[in-house]
Design a protein around this motif. Sequence first.
Motif, mmCIF file in Angstrom:
data_model
loop_
_atom_site.group_PDB
_atom_site.id
_atom_site.type_symbol
_atom_site.label_atom_id
_atom_site.label_comp_id
_atom_site.label_asym_id
_atom_site.label_seq_id
_atom_site.Cartn_x
_atom_site.Cartn_y
_atom_site.Cartn_z
ATOM 1 N N ILE A 192 0.842 -1.203 0.000
ATOM 2 C CA ILE A 192 0.000 0.000 0.000
ATOM 3 C C ILE A 192 0.875 1.250 0.000
ATOM 4 C CG2 ILE A 192 -1.631 1.334 1.399
ATOM 5 C CD1 ILE A 192 -2.963 -1.274 2.188
ATOM 6 N N ALA A 193 1.996 1.218 0.722
ATOM 7 C CA ALA A 193 2.877 2.387 0.789
ATOM 8 C C ALA A 193 3.434 2.749 -0.590
ATOM 9 C CB ALA A 193 4.011 2.128 1.775
ATOM 10 N N ARG A 194 3.593 1.763 -1.462
ATOM 11 C CA ARG A 194 4.089 2.057 -2.818
ATOM 12 C C ARG A 194 3.047 2.807 -3.645
ATOM 13 N NH1 ARG A 194 5.558 -3.647 -2.868
ATOM 14 N NH2 ARG A 194 7.751 -3.898 -2.260
ATOM 15 N N LYS A 195 1.768 2.644 -3.291
ATOM 16 C CA LYS A 195 0.684 3.196 -4.108
ATOM 17 C C LYS A 195 0.057 4.451 -3.519
ATOM 18 C CE LYS A 195 -0.557 -1.623 -5.097
ATOM 19 N NZ LYS A 195 -1.603 -2.660 -4.888
ATOM 20 N N ASP A 196 0.172 4.642 -2.214
ATOM 21 C CA ASP A 196 -0.575 5.720 -1.572
ATOM 22 C C ASP A 196 0.315 6.432 -0.556
ATOM 23 O OD1 ASP A 196 -2.480 7.229 0.093
ATOM 24 O OD2 ASP A 196 -4.026 6.020 -0.888
ATOM 25 N N GLU A 197 0.443 7.751 -0.681
ATOM 26 C CA GLU A 197 1.329 8.519 0.192
ATOM 27 C C GLU A 197 0.806 8.627 1.624
ATOM 28 O OE1 GLU A 197 -0.426 12.929 -1.064
ATOM 29 O OE2 GLU A 197 1.637 12.371 -1.544
ATOM 30 N N ARG A 198 -0.428 8.222 1.871
ATOM 31 C CA ARG A 198 -0.966 8.264 3.230
ATOM 32 C C ARG A 198 -0.420 7.152 4.113
ATOM 33 N NH1 ARG A 198 -7.184 8.649 1.540
ATOM 34 N NH2 ARG A 198 -6.308 7.422 -0.193
ATOM 35 N N VAL A 199 0.222 6.158 3.506
ATOM 36 C CA VAL A 199 0.915 5.100 4.252
ATOM 37 C C VAL A 199 2.384 5.137 3.840
ATOM 38 C CG1 VAL A 199 1.117 2.624 4.668
ATOM 39 C CG2 VAL A 199 -1.149 3.675 4.437
ATOM 40 N N VAL A 200 3.270 5.183 4.838
ATOM 41 C CA VAL A 200 4.707 5.295 4.581
ATOM 42 C C VAL A 200 5.418 4.103 5.191
ATOM 43 C CG1 VAL A 200 6.778 6.685 4.990
ATOM 44 C CG2 VAL A 200 4.586 7.819 4.549
ATOM 45 N N TRP A 201 6.261 3.467 4.402
ATOM 46 C CA TRP A 201 7.137 2.387 4.875
ATOM 47 C C TRP A 201 8.414 3.061 5.359
ATOM 48 C CZ3 TRP A 201 6.485 -2.738 5.681
ATOM 49 C CH2 TRP A 201 7.603 -3.556 5.789
ATOM 50 N N GLY A 202 8.481 3.353 6.666
ATOM 51 C CA GLY A 202 9.553 4.187 7.192
ATOM 52 C C GLY A 202 10.799 3.402 7.562
ATOM 53 N N GLN A 203 11.961 3.917 7.139
ATOM 54 C CA GLN A 203 13.235 3.295 7.471
ATOM 55 C C GLN A 203 13.834 3.844 8.760
ATOM 56 O OE1 GLN A 203 14.696 0.736 5.863
ATOM 57 N NE2 GLN A 203 12.937 0.632 4.468
ATOM 58 N N ARG A 204 13.192 4.883 9.324
ATOM 59 C CA ARG A 204 13.696 5.478 10.563
ATOM 60 C C ARG A 204 12.574 6.261 11.220
ATOM 61 N NH1 ARG A 204 17.458 10.265 7.859
ATOM 62 N NH2 ARG A 204 15.722 11.439 6.953
ATOM 63 N N VAL A 205 12.721 6.534 12.486
ATOM 64 C CA VAL A 205 11.777 7.381 13.213
ATOM 65 C C VAL A 205 12.076 8.841 12.868
ATOM 66 C CG1 VAL A 205 11.026 8.156 15.496
ATOM 67 C CG2 VAL A 205 11.540 5.740 15.111
ATOM 68 N N GLU A 206 11.056 9.577 12.462
ATOM 69 C CA GLU A 206 11.217 10.996 12.141
ATOM 70 C C GLU A 206 11.099 11.804 13.430
ATOM 71 O OE1 GLU A 206 12.160 12.162 9.295
ATOM 72 O OE2 GLU A 206 12.098 10.177 8.348
ATOM 73 N N VAL A 207 12.233 12.337 13.882
ATOM 74 C CA VAL A 207 12.273 13.002 15.192
ATOM 75 C C VAL A 207 11.453 14.284 15.197
ATOM 76 C CG1 VAL A 207 14.357 14.368 14.764
ATOM 77 C CG2 VAL A 207 13.836 13.595 17.088
ATOM 78 N N ASP A 208 11.304 14.948 14.058
ATOM 79 C CA ASP A 208 10.545 16.202 14.011
ATOM 80 C C ASP A 208 9.087 16.015 14.430
ATOM 81 O OD1 ASP A 208 12.699 17.719 13.155
ATOM 82 O OD2 ASP A 208 12.254 17.454 11.025
ATOM 83 N N LEU A 209 8.559 14.814 14.271
ATOM 84 C CA LEU A 209 7.158 14.565 14.601
ATOM 85 C C LEU A 209 6.937 14.227 16.073
ATOM 86 C CD1 LEU A 209 6.084 12.323 11.564
ATOM 87 C CD2 LEU A 209 5.748 14.787 11.836
ATOM 88 N N MET A 210 8.007 13.868 16.779
ATOM 89 C CA MET A 210 7.848 13.267 18.103
ATOM 90 C C MET A 210 7.373 14.244 19.178
ATOM 91 S SD MET A 210 11.201 10.775 18.066
ATOM 92 C CE MET A 210 10.966 10.053 19.699
ATOM 93 N N ALA A 211 7.589 15.544 18.994
ATOM 94 C CA ALA A 211 7.202 16.502 20.030
ATOM 95 C C ALA A 211 5.691 16.635 20.146
ATOM 96 C CB ALA A 211 7.832 17.865 19.742
ATOM 97 N N ARG A 212 4.973 16.469 19.035
ATOM 98 C CA ARG A 212 3.521 16.640 19.055
ATOM 99 C C ARG A 212 2.776 15.342 18.794
ATOM 100 N NH1 ARG A 212 2.911 22.200 18.394
ATOM 101 N NH2 ARG A 212 4.625 23.064 19.627
ATOM 102 N N SER A 213 3.444 14.378 18.176
ATOM 103 C CA SER A 213 2.828 13.084 17.883
ATOM 104 C C SER A 213 3.800 11.992 18.318
ATOM 105 C CB SER A 213 2.520 12.964 16.386
ATOM 106 O OG SER A 213 1.990 11.704 16.072
ATOM 107 N N PRO A 214 3.648 11.451 19.513
ATOM 108 C CA PRO A 214 4.631 10.509 20.034
ATOM 109 C C PRO A 214 4.692 9.229 19.217
ATOM 110 C CG PRO A 214 2.667 10.541 21.409
ATOM 111 C CD PRO A 214 2.522 11.665 20.448
ATOM 112 N N VAL A 215 5.872 8.618 19.185
ATOM 113 C CA VAL A 215 6.016 7.306 18.554
ATOM 114 C C VAL A 215 5.266 6.288 19.400
ATOM 115 C CG1 VAL A 215 7.639 5.561 17.758
ATOM 116 C CG2 VAL A 215 8.276 7.968 17.663
ATOM 117 N N LEU A 216 4.514 5.423 18.749
ATOM 118 C CA LEU A 216 3.721 4.424 19.472
ATOM 119 C C LEU A 216 4.481 3.107 19.536
ATOM 120 C CD1 LEU A 216 0.147 5.152 18.061
ATOM 121 C CD2 LEU A 216 1.396 6.274 19.906
#
Length: 508
Positions: free
Chosen positions: A280-304
């Motif tokens: 699905i990640a290959r076809k739709d940008e709303r799902v991302v196959w992430g190779q790393r945790v994006e630290v910029d997002l962690m302040a407002r959206s914690p890693v689960l």
Amino acid sequence: MTALTFQFSDDQATAYDAVTELLRSSGVDLDDGLLQPPRGDAGVMALIGKAGSGKTLLLAELYKALEQAGVDVVSGDYESRKKGDRRTLAILAPTNKAASVLRLRGVPATTIHRILYTPVYDPEYERIAEWLAGNGDRPEIEGLTDEALDRAQAFYEKNKSIPGALAAAGLRGSDFITGWKRREEPLDIGFVDEASMLDDRQFADLKEIFPTLVLFGDPAQLAPVNQSGSMVFDQLPEPRKKVLNRVHRQTQDNPILDLAHALADPQLDYYAFERMVEDIARKDERVVWGQRVEVDLMARSPVLVWRNATRIRLINAFRTVYGAPEDALMEGEPLICDGIELPLKHRKKRLDLEARGLIKGAQVIYLGKGRKPGFSKLHVMGAEDPQVSAASIVKIEKPDEEEPFIPFAARMGATFLHGAAVTIHKAQGSQWEKVQVFAPDIYAAARMGRVEAGQPLWKRLAYVAITRAEQKLIWVVRNRLSKPTAPLPISDLKAAPVAALKLETETE
């Protein structure tokens, strides 16, 4: 059934009619818009369904119908003493975040804490509250001009908030709220969203307060930790449980919901599910196959995450890449309230903090030091009046160390853990625009083979984590962390709220 502005599906219509009949038995006739005095205990009903099945939509439509019939909405802000035979509705959620999700959709929700504990108003300013609520004449208050009362009235007509209206008149919370007390008298009708988060004690409290109670919950979520895999609505008789099967929310091509509902397939194993995510990640940008945790997002959206050890490692990695000092917090660091540490003699101060949103599990952003040692300026995410100054005990947990590091602490007050990563259990009831799920933890749960309430634990974990994402899901498959692209943001949170209260919880 009451005429509606859109067409319900069959399961929604059945559930709506069942609640309508329950309300009729309590003296509220939505068909004819007739209200009669309460007729005793109508009991409990549950509307349950998975993510996207239309629970929130149904709750909103029932609220609108009750309001049109003349039922008054009770909030945690103020409750008139002039009750008579009026019928009331309270819409509740277990957390500030869950309540704020409803408020953004036009539903005046509050937290369970704000209903269990009610504010005590100064008698002088209570006259203004009664006037605004339509139960008295316009008062004359020494020190308040006609212009100030006009501002209060204009604010209330737009926002329906008594504290906000009094603040618009130039009053501080400490002027008009003298304390908090546990509710002594029962209410009337209660709607509870995110009911899968309720434990038995909360459920008992709610049944004691509301003779008519409707629960809205998701049976596929994780049960409270102390509930042995069961949820409070599981104990209801079948006629009192209505199941919503059809998926409504964002039904048009929603890959996030597709992944969540695919987990119901008993033949699907973890490896097949990950291939599904990758495809699905290959076809739709709303799902991302992430190779790393994006630290910029962690302040407002914690890693689960699932494992506590993973949570602690990610938090320390977050602080390291931002250059956080060992002995202090930086402005913009996220925190999670872990409770209130106050002795019984400071019960009023505890209620003050809880009423302002500092309940266990609340997500806050650190805005800087307060005026006294150990005090913090905080922004409570999802709270109606988010900015607060409170005595704080902040604990930074360290890998492989039993005792947390405490950069600073008041003698007593609100306790906090770091919030850059949270467990999936604690994330229930919250949603974020973008969500990162740490997949190695889900894989670890799959390898253990644990089962909870007849469902593999990894599937429940994945389901809850995925459905926290509103617009984008990032499935992180490697134990790596990116570098920040900018300092931690706080400028968007520093605007002073209309009804700021300063809460000093430490003893003088």
